[in-house]
Motif scaffolding. Structure first.
Motif, PDB file in Angstrom:
ATOM      1  N   SER A  95      25.584  51.540 112.287  1.00 28.19           N
ATOM      2  CA  SER A  95      25.126  50.144 113.342  1.00 28.19           C
ATOM      3  C   SER A  95      25.991  49.100 112.832  1.00 28.19           C
ATOM      4  N   ARG A  96      25.944  48.219 113.608  1.00 26.62           N
ATOM      5  CA  ARG A  96      26.683  46.820 113.376  1.00 26.62           C
ATOM      6  C   ARG A  96      25.663  45.769 113.666  1.00 26.62           C
ATOM      7  N   PRO A  97      24.633  45.637 112.493  1.00 24.61           N
ATOM      8  CA  PRO A  97      23.597  44.830 112.548  1.00 24.61           C
ATOM      9  C   PRO A  97      23.855  43.258 112.834  1.00 24.61           C
ATOM     10  N   LEU A  98      24.995  43.153 112.347  1.00 24.83           N
ATOM     11  CA  LEU A  98      25.163  41.478 112.433  1.00 24.83           C
ATOM     12  C   LEU A  98      25.932  41.022 113.583  1.00 24.83           C
ATOM     13  N   GLU A  99      26.410  42.002 114.394  1.00 21.35           N
ATOM     14  CA  GLU A  99      27.294  41.892 115.544  1.00 21.35           C
ATOM     15  C   GLU A  99      26.797  40.628 116.512  1.00 21.35           C
ATOM     16  N   GLY A 100      27.656  39.883 116.809  1.00 19.79           N
ATOM     17  CA  GLY A 100      26.910  38.691 117.766  1.00 19.79           C
ATOM     18  C   GLY A 100      26.285  37.784 116.843  1.00 19.79           C
ATOM     19  N   LYS A 101      25.920  37.712 115.636  1.00 19.98           N
ATOM     20  CA  LYS A 101      25.180  36.735 114.929  1.00 19.98           C
ATOM     21  C   LYS A 101      26.079  35.736 114.152  1.00 19.98           C
ATOM     22  N   GLU A 102      25.271  34.767 114.106  1.00 21.15           N
ATOM     23  CA  GLU A 102      26.141  33.534 113.232  1.00 21.15           C
ATOM     24  C   GLU A 102      25.145  33.451 111.827  1.00 21.15           C
ATOM     25  N   ILE A 103      26.000  33.382 110.812  1.00 22.12           N
ATOM     26  CA  ILE A 103      25.459  33.359 109.589  1.00 22.12           C
ATOM     27  C   ILE A 103      26.132  32.422 108.658  1.00 22.12           C
ATOM     28  N   ASN A 131      29.037  36.207  96.885  1.00 23.38           N
ATOM     29  CA  ASN A 131      28.999  35.507  98.061  1.00 23.38           C
ATOM     30  C   ASN A 131      30.490  35.920  98.878  1.00 23.38           C
ATOM     31  N   GLN A 132      31.568  36.041  97.859  1.00 20.53           N
ATOM     32  CA  GLN A 132      32.700  36.384  98.496  1.00 20.53           C
ATOM     33  C   GLN A 132      32.743  38.012  99.282  1.00 20.53           C
ATOM     34  N   ALA A 133      31.874  38.724  98.497  1.00 19.99           N
ATOM     35  CA  ALA A 133      31.577  40.273  99.112  1.00 19.99           C
ATOM     36  C   ALA A 133      30.813  40.004 100.367  1.00 19.99           C
ATOM     37  N   MET A 134      29.945  39.096 100.364  1.00 17.92           N
ATOM     38  CA  MET A 134      28.956  39.075 101.590  1.00 17.92           C
ATOM     39  C   MET A 134      29.834  38.432 102.847  1.00 17.92           C
ATOM     40  N   ILE A 135      30.678  37.489 102.696  1.00 14.34           N
ATOM     41  CA  ILE A 135      31.561  36.883 103.773  1.00 14.34           C
ATOM     42  C   ILE A 135      32.496  38.255 104.165  1.00 14.34           C
ATOM     43  N   GLU A 136      33.005  39.018 103.295  1.00 12.66           N
ATOM     44  CA  GLU A 136      33.848  40.100 103.868  1.00 12.66           C
ATOM     45  C   GLU A 136      32.966  41.081 104.380  1.00 12.66           C
ATOM     46  N   LEU A 137      31.725  41.540 103.921  1.00  9.77           N
ATOM     47  CA  LEU A 137      30.764  42.242 104.542  1.00  9.77           C
ATOM     48  C   LEU A 137      30.548  41.834 106.125  1.00  9.77           C
ATOM     49  N   GLY A 138      30.123  40.467 105.936  1.00  3.52           N
ATOM     50  CA  GLY A 138      29.641  39.833 107.356  1.00  3.52           C
ATOM     51  C   GLY A 138      30.849  39.864 108.516  1.00  3.52           C
ATOM     52  N   VAL A 139      31.909  39.701 108.004  1.00  3.04           N
ATOM     53  CA  VAL A 139      33.163  40.000 109.107  1.00  3.04           C
ATOM     54  C   VAL A 139      33.306  41.093 109.431  1.00  3.04           C
ATOM     55  N   PHE A 140      33.318  42.050 108.407  1.00  3.11           N
ATOM     56  CA  PHE A 140      33.367  43.491 108.933  1.00  3.11           C
ATOM     57  C   PHE A 140      32.320  43.954 109.810  1.00  3.11           C
ATOM     58  N   LEU A 141      31.099  43.887 109.771  1.00  2.00           N
ATOM     59  CA  LEU A 141      29.935  44.333 110.221  1.00  2.00           C
ATOM     60  C   LEU A 141      29.773  43.253 111.520  1.00  2.00           C
ATOM     61  N   MET A 184      39.719  34.926 104.264  1.00  3.78           N
ATOM     62  CA  MET A 184      38.532  36.123 104.144  1.00  3.78           C
ATOM     63  C   MET A 184      37.801  36.117 105.444  1.00  3.78           C
ATOM     64  N   GLY A 185      38.003  35.020 106.096  1.00  6.97           N
ATOM     65  CA  GLY A 185      37.473  35.158 107.770  1.00  6.97           C
ATOM     66  C   GLY A 185      36.571  34.192 107.913  1.00  6.97           C
ATOM     67  N   ALA A 186      36.101  33.175 106.925  1.00  2.11           N
ATOM     68  CA  ALA A 186      34.892  32.356 106.889  1.00  2.11           C
ATOM     69  C   ALA A 186      35.365  31.080 107.561  1.00  2.11           C
ATOM     70  N   ASN A 187      34.460  30.259 108.163  1.00  2.00           N
ATOM     71  CA  ASN A 187      34.467  29.028 108.881  1.00  2.00           C
ATOM     72  C   ASN A 187      33.936  28.172 107.634  1.00  2.00           C
ATOM     73  N   VAL A 188      34.607  27.414 107.157  1.00  2.00           N
ATOM     74  CA  VAL A 188      34.494  26.781 106.036  1.00  2.00           C
ATOM     75  C   VAL A 188      33.945  25.279 105.965  1.00  2.00           C
ATOM     76  N   LEU A 189      32.796  24.848 105.580  1.00  2.00           N
ATOM     77  CA  LEU A 189      32.162  23.623 105.683  1.00  2.00           C
ATOM     78  C   LEU A 189      32.118  23.042 104.350  1.00  2.00           C
ATOM     79  N   ASP A 190      32.293  21.593 104.552  1.00  2.00           N
ATOM     80  CA  ASP A 190      32.095  21.027 103.325  1.00  2.00           C
ATOM     81  C   ASP A 190      30.698  21.170 102.548  1.00  2.00           C
ATOM     82  N   VAL A 191      30.871  21.060 101.091  1.00  2.00           N
ATOM     83  CA  VAL A 191      29.609  21.594 100.145  1.00  2.00           C
ATOM     84  C   VAL A 191      28.494  20.497 100.479  1.00  2.00           C
ATOM     85  N   SER A 192      28.823  19.065 100.928  1.00  2.00           N
ATOM     86  CA  SER A 192      27.757  18.340 101.191  1.00  2.00           C
ATOM     87  C   SER A 192      26.775  18.661 102.053  1.00  2.00           C
TER      88      SER A 192
END
Length: 205
Positions: free
Chosen positions: A8-16, A26-36, A56-64
């Motif tokens: 299954s692809r449990p994250l398909e269509g979801k925003e995380i 968290n680097q690992a989670m980003i890669e798996l999020g994109v893959f899933l 890695m495929g992430a949409n990066v936001l400021d830390v603040s």
């Protein structure tokens, strides 16, 4: 669950949203999020890590919080917080009505000087998260103890994905077994590493 657990692809269509994307886990989670199949994987980072995480495929936001929260408030299906900057208040606000907040650390508190106030803050944050709806605490060690066979199967599946090059984690360095404690000290330091360390087989150490 069951035989189709990995089909299954449990994250398909979801925003995380994964707060603090440069930490190793968290680097690992980003890669798996994109893959899933996540529709969008957001993370937060300081300027020097932005390009690395975007690759890695992430949409990066400021830390603040004042900058990232308006961008995602009320929209996220899943938020992962390992920092606890404000006792999980801001990540909770990022959730949509059916979203889930995963709390798996308190790095911002651990970076402070240990003392009575810090201990009370940790206790308050843990207690508060237990009574917040849509909120789940996750500790990898406790989960492995409670779900050993499932966790072993998950790890085996990750190795299969690695062999197929379906996932390609960035390797910062390889270290012999005797240098693992030093590598851990790097990973736990406030200065973050782009990529992860891999321990060489004992015969090569």
């Amino acid at each position: 669950k069951g035989e189709d657990r990995y089909e299954s692809r449990p994250l398909e269509g979801k925003e995380i949203l994964i707060l603090g994307g440069i930490s190793t886990i968290n680097q690992a989670m980003i890669e798996l999020g994109v893959f899933l199949g996540a529709k969008e994987v957001y993370t937060t980072a300081v300027d020097k890590h932005v390009d690395f995480l975007r690759e890695m495929g992430a949409n990066v936001l400021d830390v603040s919080i004042g900058n990232w929260l308006p961008e995602v408030k009320g929209r996220m299906d899943i938020v992962v917080d390992s920092y606890c900057d404000d006792h999980y208040e801001s990540p909770y606000k990022a959730l949509n009505s059916n979203g889930k907040l995963i709390c798996h650390g308190m790095q911002s508190l651990l970076n402070e000087e240990p003392g009575c106030i810090t201990s009370l803050e940790e206790m308050w944050a843990r207690t508060r998260s237990k009574y917040m709806s849509q909120t789940y605490a996750y500790d990898v060690y406790s989960y492995w103890e409670a779900n050993l066979e499932e966790s072993k199967a998950d790890l085996a599946h990750l190795f299969q994905l690695l062999q197929k090059k379906a996932i390609q984690p960035v390797i910062a360095d390889t270290v012999p077994l005797r240098k693992v404690p030093k590598a851990h000290s790097f990973l736990e330091a406030p200065r973050r590493i782009q990529g992860t360390f891999v321990c060489l087989p004992h015969s090569e150490g």
